[in-house]
Structures are given as C-alpha cells and as structure tokens.
Design a protein around this motif. Structure first.
Motif, PDB file in Angstrom:
ATOM      1  N   ARG A 138       0.835  -1.343   0.142  1.00 44.28           N
ATOM      2  CA  ARG A 138       0.097   0.117   0.091  1.00 44.28           C
ATOM      3  C   ARG A 138       0.969   1.208  -0.006  1.00 44.28           C
ATOM      4  O   ARG A 138       0.753   2.205  -0.784  1.00 44.28           O
ATOM      5  N   ALA A 139       1.781   1.292   0.923  1.00 41.89           N
ATOM      6  CA  ALA A 139       2.973   2.366   1.009  1.00 41.89           C
ATOM      7  C   ALA A 139       3.415   2.849  -0.319  1.00 41.89           C
ATOM      8  O   ALA A 139       3.650   3.986  -0.704  1.00 41.89           O
ATOM      9  N   GLN A 140       3.819   1.672  -1.046  1.00 42.66           N
ATOM     10  CA  GLN A 140       4.306   2.173  -2.201  1.00 42.66           C
ATOM     11  C   GLN A 140       3.507   2.568  -3.450  1.00 42.66           C
ATOM     12  O   GLN A 140       3.930   3.374  -4.222  1.00 42.66           O
ATOM     13  N   PHE A 163       1.317  18.102   0.814  1.00 44.57           N
ATOM     14  CA  PHE A 163       2.124  17.197  -0.278  1.00 44.57           C
ATOM     15  C   PHE A 163       3.395  16.861  -0.082  1.00 44.57           C
ATOM     16  O   PHE A 163       3.875  15.668   0.017  1.00 44.57           O
ATOM     17  N   GLY A 164       4.325  17.915   0.050  1.00 45.34           N
ATOM     18  CA  GLY A 164       5.709  17.841   0.036  1.00 45.34           C
ATOM     19  C   GLY A 164       6.077  16.787   1.253  1.00 45.34           C
ATOM     20  O   GLY A 164       6.829  16.089   1.516  1.00 45.34           O
ATOM     21  N   LEU A 165       5.519  17.094   2.475  1.00 47.90           N
ATOM     22  CA  LEU A 165       5.702  16.323   3.879  1.00 47.90           C
ATOM     23  C   LEU A 165       5.459  14.844   3.966  1.00 47.90           C
ATOM     24  O   LEU A 165       6.202  14.224   4.168  1.00 47.90           O
ATOM     25  N   LEU A 166       4.245  14.828   3.112  1.00 47.29           N
ATOM     26  CA  LEU A 166       3.778  13.410   3.121  1.00 47.29           C
ATOM     27  C   LEU A 166       4.893  12.540   2.243  1.00 47.29           C
ATOM     28  O   LEU A 166       5.315  11.321   2.381  1.00 47.29           O
ATOM     29  N   TYR A 167       5.298  13.205   1.002  1.00 44.75           N
ATOM     30  CA  TYR A 167       6.050  12.712   0.060  1.00 44.75           C
ATOM     31  C   TYR A 167       7.406  12.302   0.608  1.00 44.75           C
ATOM     32  O   TYR A 167       7.755  10.907   0.533  1.00 44.75           O
ATOM     33  N   ARG A 168       8.213  13.204   1.163  1.00 40.69           N
ATOM     34  CA  ARG A 168       9.322  13.011   1.864  1.00 40.69           C
ATOM     35  C   ARG A 168       9.106  12.102   3.072  1.00 40.69           C
ATOM     36  O   ARG A 168       9.917  11.266   3.031  1.00 40.69           O
ATOM     37  N   SER A 169       8.197  11.942   3.820  1.00 40.46           N
ATOM     38  CA  SER A 169       8.011  11.212   4.960  1.00 40.46           C
ATOM     39  C   SER A 169       7.946   9.763   4.575  1.00 40.46           C
ATOM     40  O   SER A 169       8.441   8.825   5.196  1.00 40.46           O
ATOM     41  N   LEU A 170       7.204   9.409   3.714  1.00 37.59           N
ATOM     42  CA  LEU A 170       7.004   7.903   2.887  1.00 37.59           C
ATOM     43  C   LEU A 170       8.310   7.485   2.583  1.00 37.59           C
ATOM     44  O   LEU A 170       8.803   6.482   2.505  1.00 37.59           O
ATOM     45  N   GLN A 171       8.920   8.484   1.504  1.00 39.00           N
ATOM     46  CA  GLN A 171      10.288   8.160   0.970  1.00 39.00           C
ATOM     47  C   GLN A 171      11.105   7.695   1.918  1.00 39.00           C
ATOM     48  O   GLN A 171      11.814   6.653   2.065  1.00 39.00           O
ATOM     49  N   ALA A 172      11.515   8.578   3.195  1.00 41.40           N
ATOM     50  CA  ALA A 172      12.368   8.276   4.102  1.00 41.40           C
ATOM     51  C   ALA A 172      12.053   7.125   4.916  1.00 41.40           C
ATOM     52  O   ALA A 172      12.714   6.305   5.346  1.00 41.40           O
ATOM     53  N   ALA A 173      10.602   6.887   5.328  1.00 42.31           N
ATOM     54  CA  ALA A 173      10.372   5.695   6.209  1.00 42.31           C
ATOM     55  C   ALA A 173      10.683   4.500   5.382  1.00 42.31           C
ATOM     56  O   ALA A 173      10.878   3.513   5.757  1.00 42.31           O
ATOM     57  N   ALA A 175      12.670   3.677   2.929  1.00 42.62           N
ATOM     58  CA  ALA A 175      14.027   3.751   2.638  1.00 42.62           C
ATOM     59  C   ALA A 175      14.607   3.243   3.987  1.00 42.62           C
ATOM     60  O   ALA A 175      15.749   2.268   4.027  1.00 42.62           O
ATOM     61  N   ALA A 176      14.224   3.553   5.188  1.00 40.26           N
ATOM     62  CA  ALA A 176      14.524   2.974   6.547  1.00 40.26           C
ATOM     63  C   ALA A 176      13.918   1.685   6.850  1.00 40.26           C
ATOM     64  O   ALA A 176      14.094   1.347   7.870  1.00 40.26           O
ATOM     65  N   LYS A 177      13.390   1.166   6.053  1.00 39.29           N
ATOM     66  CA  LYS A 177      12.403  -0.337   6.231  1.00 39.29           C
ATOM     67  C   LYS A 177      11.579  -0.093   7.542  1.00 39.29           C
ATOM     68  O   LYS A 177      11.442  -1.189   8.039  1.00 39.29           O
ATOM     69  N   VAL A 178      11.012   1.076   7.521  1.00 42.58           N
ATOM     70  CA  VAL A 178       9.718   1.172   8.726  1.00 42.58           C
ATOM     71  C   VAL A 178       8.557   0.694   8.361  1.00 42.58           C
ATOM     72  O   VAL A 178       8.370   0.800   7.131  1.00 42.58           O
ATOM     73  N   SER A 179       7.896  -0.011   9.078  1.00 41.01           N
ATOM     74  CA  SER A 179       6.635  -0.514   9.016  1.00 41.01           C
ATOM     75  C   SER A 179       5.513   0.794   8.723  1.00 41.01           C
ATOM     76  O   SER A 179       5.540   1.194   9.483  1.00 41.01           O
ATOM     77  N   VAL A 180       5.166   0.764   7.471  1.00 36.52           N
ATOM     78  CA  VAL A 180       4.290   1.792   7.283  1.00 36.52           C
ATOM     79  C   VAL A 180       2.763   1.296   7.025  1.00 36.52           C
ATOM     80  O   VAL A 180       2.442   0.748   5.831  1.00 36.52           O
ATOM     81  N   THR A 181       1.981   1.395   8.093  1.00 38.75           N
ATOM     82  CA  THR A 181       0.594   0.744   7.807  1.00 38.75           C
ATOM     83  C   THR A 181      -0.283   1.873   7.436  1.00 38.75           C
ATOM     84  O   THR A 181      -1.487   1.601   6.669  1.00 38.75           O
ATOM     85  N   ASP A 182      -0.148   3.047   7.524  1.00 37.31           N
ATOM     86  CA  ASP A 182      -0.951   4.107   6.999  1.00 37.31           C
ATOM     87  C   ASP A 182       0.115   5.256   6.728  1.00 37.31           C
ATOM     88  O   ASP A 182       0.910   5.322   7.123  1.00 37.31           O
ATOM     89  N   GLU A 183      -0.734   6.446   5.986  1.00 35.50           N
ATOM     90  CA  GLU A 183       0.213   7.541   5.806  1.00 35.50           C
ATOM     91  C   GLU A 183       0.517   8.342   6.952  1.00 35.50           C
ATOM     92  O   GLU A 183       1.662   8.793   7.043  1.00 35.50           O
ATOM     93  N   SER A 184      -0.326   8.295   8.108  1.00 38.97           N
ATOM     94  CA  SER A 184      -0.012   8.987   9.441  1.00 38.97           C
ATOM     95  C   SER A 184       1.277   8.238   9.963  1.00 38.97           C
ATOM     96  O   SER A 184       2.006   9.090  10.654  1.00 38.97           O
ATOM     97  N   SER A 185       1.297   6.820   9.978  1.00 41.56           N
ATOM     98  CA  SER A 185       2.469   6.236  10.721  1.00 41.56           C
ATOM     99  C   SER A 185       3.786   6.709  10.012  1.00 41.56           C
ATOM    100  O   SER A 185       4.836   7.097  10.819  1.00 41.56           O
ATOM    101  N   ALA A 186       3.781   7.116   8.850  1.00 40.11           N
ATOM    102  CA  ALA A 186       4.968   7.610   8.077  1.00 40.11           C
ATOM    103  C   ALA A 186       5.319   9.085   8.680  1.00 40.11           C
ATOM    104  O   ALA A 186       6.606   9.405   9.067  1.00 40.11           O
ATOM    105  N   VAL A 187       4.224   9.770   8.675  1.00 42.84           N
ATOM    106  CA  VAL A 187       4.376  11.308   9.049  1.00 42.84           C
ATOM    107  C   VAL A 187       4.916  11.234  10.592  1.00 42.84           C
ATOM    108  O   VAL A 187       5.510  12.165  11.099  1.00 42.84           O
TER     109      VAL A 187
END
Length: 238
Positions: A85-87, A175-185, A187-199
């Motif tokens: 989903r995150a990808q 937009f920019g905050l979410l894009y960067r947060s998702l990319q970084a998460a 890349a760090a192999k963080v479990s991202v179950t929704d957009e908020s978890s990345a932020v």
C-alpha cells in the motif's frame, strides 16, 4: 492558495474477501466499491485531480475509469501501483509531482471504503485546513481493549481505551511533507501501515478528526453486506 489532490491505492487483491474478484470491484447496488469510494472526491469542486494506483495488467479498472469519465467525472489520473500500500501511495504522489506544490494538500483514501460521503469530506477539509501538518479521520475505541502476551492467546493487560482511536481514511497531509516522510520511512524499512504512521515516524503529530463508524473498510464478506446496508439506507454521498 493551496490546491487539493487525492490518491487512492487500488492495487490490492483483498484475499480475506474469499472472492476471485478484487474487493474494490465487487458490486454494491449498481456500482463497484471503488466507484462509491471515488465519487465524493470526483464531485468535489475543490479537488483538482484524483490519482488511482492500480496493479499492472488490471483489466477491470479501464472499464470503471471509462464509466466515471462518461459521467463527467474527468479528474482521474491512473498510475501503476506497488507491491505494498505504501509503495502504491508513493507512486501516486510521484504521479502528481509535476502538478502539485509542496504546500498543496493531498488526501489518501482506501479504495475499499465506499461509505465516506461528500459531507464527511467537507468536514475533514475544514477541520484540517489551518493545521501545519495534516490530520486523519478516526473513531474513538468503544470496546474494552486487551493487550496480549507474546504467545497472543493470553491477556497481558487492559488498555485505557480513552487514549485509543481507530484510524480510517481519508488521511490529509501537505503534499511535500507526506512525500518526503513516505520516501524516508520506506528507505529506512519502517513498517508503514498508513500515511500517518510515516508522518509520525518523521517526528510530526497529525490531527485527529472524529469520523463515523459507517466509514468501514470492506475486508470480509460481512463488511460488504454492512456497506450495502448503509449505502441502501442512507445518502452518505449527498
């Protein structure tokens, strides 16, 4: 002035539905689940474009897209979904890069949440509009919550439910905050179950906007029956 965009990840197969048809293409009345889910965003004057991320070789989506376009809902942008989903969300954001500014708003919504209506959307947009980061639709936990032991079949503790919310979608962020947060998460192999978890992982505290229990996610056959009931008995998209 900030503009508004929407991203809908729709590359999943929904194995728990026990259906050969992906859950977003199951029918409720005369429309597919994803058509119900997309409609509030497509009819909203404030939303400039809606990106749908679908699986490669998805033969059903072009038919749905054509149907929506012939109804005058011509905001759709199609892109390829990812393995997660995150990808898929990240791919959807990438499809908007040339159009969206850093401070624009983007709303991410599940393709399998057909009962979120136009009034719900307006409420979320108003509540989050002046927030620096963004926010999500969520509902307060009602049942007593138990934490399991590591074996997962015995109770370790009772959780204070007054501090617990169940996350829903849409989730609305700059937009920019979410894009960067998702990319970084990712890349760090963080479990991202929704957009908020990345932020949240990036160090921000999104706003909680109280939603409606009817905004269910169709995951099991029972969910589909309940969504059919709500959509048949309430004008959620009015």
């Amino acid at each position: 002035m900030a503009r508004y965009w929407c991203v809908v990840p729709a590359a999943g197969i929904g194995s728990r539905m026990q259906s050969v048809v992906p859950k977003q293409y199951l029918r409720i009345n005369d429309r597919t689940v994803i058509e119900h889910a997309l409609t509030p965003f497509l009819i909203a004057n404030d939303i400039d474009g809606v990106v749908v991320a679908v699986s490669p070789g998805d033969a059903t989506w072009p038919q749905v897209e054509h149907s929506l376009n012939t109804q005058g809902m011509r905001k759709l942008i199609t892109t390829q979904g990812g393995l997660t989903r995150a990808q898929s969300v990240l791919n959807g954001l990438a499809a908007l890069q040339a159009r969206a500014a850093d401070d624009d708003w983007v709303l991410v919504h599940d393709a399998a949440r057909p009962c979120f209506g136009a009034q719900d959307l307006r409420h979320l947009m108003v509540q989050v509009a002046n927030h620096a980061v963004g926010g999500i639709v969520a509902i307060r936990a009602k049942d007593t919550l138990k934490q399991a032991e590591e074996r997962a079949d015995r109770i370790a503790a009772t959780i204070d439910r007054t501090q617990v919310w169940q996350a829903q979608t849409p989730q609305m962020f700059r937009f920019g905050l979410l894009y960067r947060s998702l990319q970084a998460a990712l890349a760090a192999k963080v479990s991202v179950t929704d957009e908020s978890s990345a932020v949240e992982w990036a160090g921000y505290a999104p706003l909680l906007v109280e939603g409606d229990a009817r905004n269910l996610k169709v995951t099991t056959p029972e969910d589909l029956a309940l969504a059919r009931f709500w959509l048949s008995n309430a004008e959620v998209n009015s």
